[in-house]
Design a protein around this motif. Structure first.
Motif, mmCIF file in Angstrom:
data_model
loop_
_atom_site.group_PDB
_atom_site.id
_atom_site.type_symbol
_atom_site.label_atom_id
_atom_site.label_comp_id
_atom_site.label_asym_id
_atom_site.label_seq_id
_atom_site.Cartn_x
_atom_site.Cartn_y
_atom_site.Cartn_z
ATOM 1 N N GLN A 277 1.095 9.373 -3.405
ATOM 2 C CA GLN A 277 -0.184 9.959 -3.835
ATOM 3 C C GLN A 277 -0.945 8.993 -4.748
ATOM 4 N N LEU A 278 -0.246 8.459 -5.744
ATOM 5 C CA LEU A 278 -0.891 7.535 -6.675
ATOM 6 C C LEU A 278 -1.249 6.218 -5.982
ATOM 7 N N GLY A 279 -0.323 5.698 -5.188
ATOM 8 C CA GLY A 279 -0.571 4.444 -4.462
ATOM 9 C C GLY A 279 -1.784 4.546 -3.554
ATOM 10 N N SER A 280 -1.926 5.666 -2.874
ATOM 11 C CA SER A 280 -3.063 5.875 -1.964
ATOM 12 C C SER A 280 -4.386 5.946 -2.726
ATOM 13 N N GLU A 281 -4.364 6.607 -3.897
ATOM 14 C CA GLU A 281 -5.583 6.694 -4.718
ATOM 15 C C GLU A 281 -5.947 5.319 -5.286
ATOM 16 N N LEU A 282 -4.942 4.544 -5.683
ATOM 17 C CA LEU A 282 -5.196 3.191 -6.186
ATOM 18 C C LEU A 282 -5.785 2.308 -5.090
ATOM 19 N N ARG A 283 -5.286 2.491 -3.880
ATOM 20 C CA ARG A 283 -5.814 1.714 -2.747
ATOM 21 C C ARG A 283 -7.314 1.993 -2.569
ATOM 22 N N ASP A 284 -7.690 3.264 -2.650
ATOM 23 C CA ASP A 284 -9.116 3.632 -2.539
ATOM 24 C C ASP A 284 -9.948 2.983 -3.644
ATOM 25 N N LEU A 285 -9.418 3.002 -4.859
ATOM 26 C CA LEU A 285 -10.176 2.463 -5.999
ATOM 27 C C LEU A 285 -10.313 0.947 -5.931
ATOM 28 N N TYR A 286 -9.300 0.291 -5.407
ATOM 29 C CA TYR A 286 -9.316 -1.174 -5.385
ATOM 30 C C TYR A 286 -9.952 -1.768 -4.135
ATOM 31 N N LYS A 287 -10.146 -0.942 -3.089
ATOM 32 C CA LYS A 287 -10.542 -1.543 -1.809
ATOM 33 C C LYS A 287 -11.930 -2.197 -1.830
ATOM 34 N N GLU A 288 -12.809 -1.749 -2.717
ATOM 35 C CA GLU A 288 -14.159 -2.346 -2.802
ATOM 36 C C GLU A 288 -14.203 -3.547 -3.748
ATOM 37 N N ARG A 289 -13.110 -3.781 -4.462
ATOM 38 C CA ARG A 289 -13.131 -4.799 -5.513
ATOM 39 C C ARG A 289 -12.894 -6.198 -4.947
ATOM 40 N N THR A 290 -13.762 -7.117 -5.319
ATOM 41 C CA THR A 290 -13.598 -8.506 -4.862
ATOM 42 C C THR A 290 -13.114 -9.407 -5.995
ATOM 43 N N ASP A 291 -12.982 -8.818 -7.201
ATOM 44 C CA ASP A 291 -12.566 -9.622 -8.357
ATOM 45 C C ASP A 291 -11.063 -9.595 -8.608
ATOM 46 N N VAL A 292 -10.325 -8.831 -7.793
ATOM 47 C CA VAL A 292 -8.859 -8.797 -7.921
ATOM 48 C C VAL A 292 -8.227 -8.901 -6.535
ATOM 49 N N THR A 293 -6.999 -9.403 -6.517
ATOM 50 C CA THR A 293 -6.210 -9.400 -5.278
ATOM 51 C C THR A 293 -5.122 -8.354 -5.441
ATOM 52 N N THR A 294 -5.002 -7.453 -4.473
ATOM 53 C CA THR A 294 -3.987 -6.401 -4.578
ATOM 54 C C THR A 294 -2.968 -6.505 -3.449
ATOM 55 N N PHE A 295 -1.727 -6.179 -3.788
ATOM 56 C CA PHE A 295 -0.643 -6.102 -2.799
ATOM 57 C C PHE A 295 -0.056 -4.705 -2.885
ATOM 58 N N PHE A 296 -0.136 -3.961 -1.785
ATOM 59 C CA PHE A 296 0.418 -2.609 -1.750
ATOM 60 C C PHE A 296 1.730 -2.632 -0.978
ATOM 61 N N LEU A 297 2.827 -2.345 -1.683
ATOM 62 C CA LEU A 297 4.139 -2.434 -1.052
ATOM 63 C C LEU A 297 4.756 -1.055 -0.876
ATOM 64 N N ASP A 298 5.259 -0.797 0.327
ATOM 65 C CA ASP A 298 6.039 0.422 0.531
ATOM 66 C C ASP A 298 7.497 0.029 0.792
ATOM 67 N N ARG A 299 8.290 0.972 1.285
ATOM 68 C CA ARG A 299 9.732 0.723 1.472
ATOM 69 C C ARG A 299 10.032 -0.498 2.336
ATOM 70 N N GLU A 300 9.178 -0.731 3.349
ATOM 71 C CA GLU A 300 9.430 -1.851 4.259
ATOM 72 C C GLU A 300 9.329 -3.190 3.527
ATOM 73 N N GLN A 301 8.338 -3.310 2.649
ATOM 74 C CA GLN A 301 8.128 -4.591 1.949
ATOM 75 C C GLN A 301 8.999 -4.737 0.699
ATOM 76 N N LEU A 302 9.390 -3.614 0.096
ATOM 77 C CA LEU A 302 10.209 -3.660 -1.112
ATOM 78 C C LEU A 302 11.139 -2.452 -1.119
ATOM 79 N N ALA A 303 12.387 -2.696 -0.697
ATOM 80 C CA ALA A 303 13.367 -1.604 -0.619
ATOM 81 C C ALA A 303 13.998 -1.395 -1.995
ATOM 82 N N LEU A 304 13.602 -0.338 -2.685
ATOM 83 C CA LEU A 304 14.085 -0.114 -4.048
ATOM 84 C C LEU A 304 15.563 0.263 -4.096
ATOM 85 N N ASP A 305 16.097 0.732 -2.973
ATOM 86 C CA ASP A 305 17.526 1.063 -2.959
ATOM 87 C C ASP A 305 18.398 -0.176 -2.727
#
Length: 285
Positions: free
Chosen positions: A12-40
């Motif tokens: 929920q939070l990750g999805s909202e952050l994605r919306d807030l950051y998607k228009e921004r050109t002054d930052v680079t964002t990396f959104f990681l889920d289980r496939e990219q970063l397995a916390l277990d």
């Protein structure tokens, strides 16, 4: 250009952050889920993060199945506690700034006044216990971190109380909702805006903070508001917690005091019902 890495991309939070950051050109964002970063798979976390070399990590991922955690203790501990420790170690070693999300479930619910950051912690379920251990690991390995405890999170994304209530009220003539657990809900978009604001402020004040929407309600009050705002016909019965036993115990009172985050970062926290209206309007579009 600031590089910001977000764990729990699909949450929920990750999805909202994605919306807030998607228009921004002054930052680079990396959104990681289980496939990219397995916390277990805690051994792989450090190397996984090194690939991105972020300036900031917003650690929003977690094991959040509160009832299932009672039987999946080892997995919950790995994801909420050990993985958080590994992320904190990475931040300390490579100079990244960490904002990590925690929960009101670190408290036992026996308070009767809004909980401040230094209130005594005493979790009453496995989920709360693993989140508290995660907080402790973060502060041990990277004391410069910011930890934000939040509560009753909902969003237009993911599964949550608001969506469940909408579905049930549309399916049934009557439902029962608990009226003796007290707190305040958090619209994930409000929390996301607060986090973005902290990073944008350029002012870093480490420590634990509390954030939820303003007001004090029960789950029953929350359900009644959803019904009223959406003009639904369903009858809602108020019941005590004892009438709805769950594998994990819930704190009876977990209203968070937000003074510290408001004062430190000059944040205005929206009233819970206003945020609920905003979210419900979005869902109906």
């Amino acid at each position: 250009m600031k590089k910001i890495l977000i764990t729990g991309a699909a949450g929920q939070l990750g999805s909202e952050l994605r919306d807030l950051y998607k228009e921004r050109t002054d930052v680079t964002t990396f959104f990681l889920d289980r496939e990219q970063l397995a916390l277990d798979d805690t051994a792989s976390i450090k190397e996984g993060l090194k690939e991105y070399n972020p300036d900031f990590i917003i650690h929003g991922a977690g094991y959040t199945a509160v009832d299932r955690a009672e039987s999946e203790i080892e997995l919950a501990d790995k994801v909420n506690h050990l993985a958080s420790g590994e992320i904190a170690k990475y931040c300390a070693a490579y100079g990244a700034k960490l904002i990590a999300i925690s929960t009101d479930y670190v408290f036992d619910g026996n308070s009767s006044s809004p909980l401040k950051e230094d209130a005594e912690v005493n979790p009453i379920n496995i989920y709360g216990e693993t989140k508290l251990k995660g907080e402790q690991a973060i502060l041990r390995y990277c004391p410069e971190s910011i930890i934000i405890r939040t509560a009753w999170v909902y969003s237009t994304y993911g599964n949550n109380f608001v969506k469940t209530m909408l579905r049930l009220m549309n399916e049934r003539n009557e439902i029962s909702v608990i009226n003796d657990q007290i707190g305040s809900p958090t619209y994930a978009r409000d929390l996301a805006q607060t986090i973005v604001g902290i990073i944008d402020s350029g002012s870093w004040n480490s420590g634990i903070y509390h954030y939820s929407n303003e007001g004090e309600i029960s789950w029953y009050d929350f359900a009644v508001a959803i019904k009223e705002i959406k003009n639904l016909e369903c009858t809602i019965h108020a019941i005590p917690t004892t009438a709805y036993p769950t594998p994990a115990k819930r704190p009876k009172f977990s209203l968070l005091n937000k003074s510290k985050i408001k004062d430190t970062y000059a944040i205005t926290v929206p009233y819970w019902r206003d945020s609920l209206v905003e979210m419900l309007n979005k869902i109906s579009l």
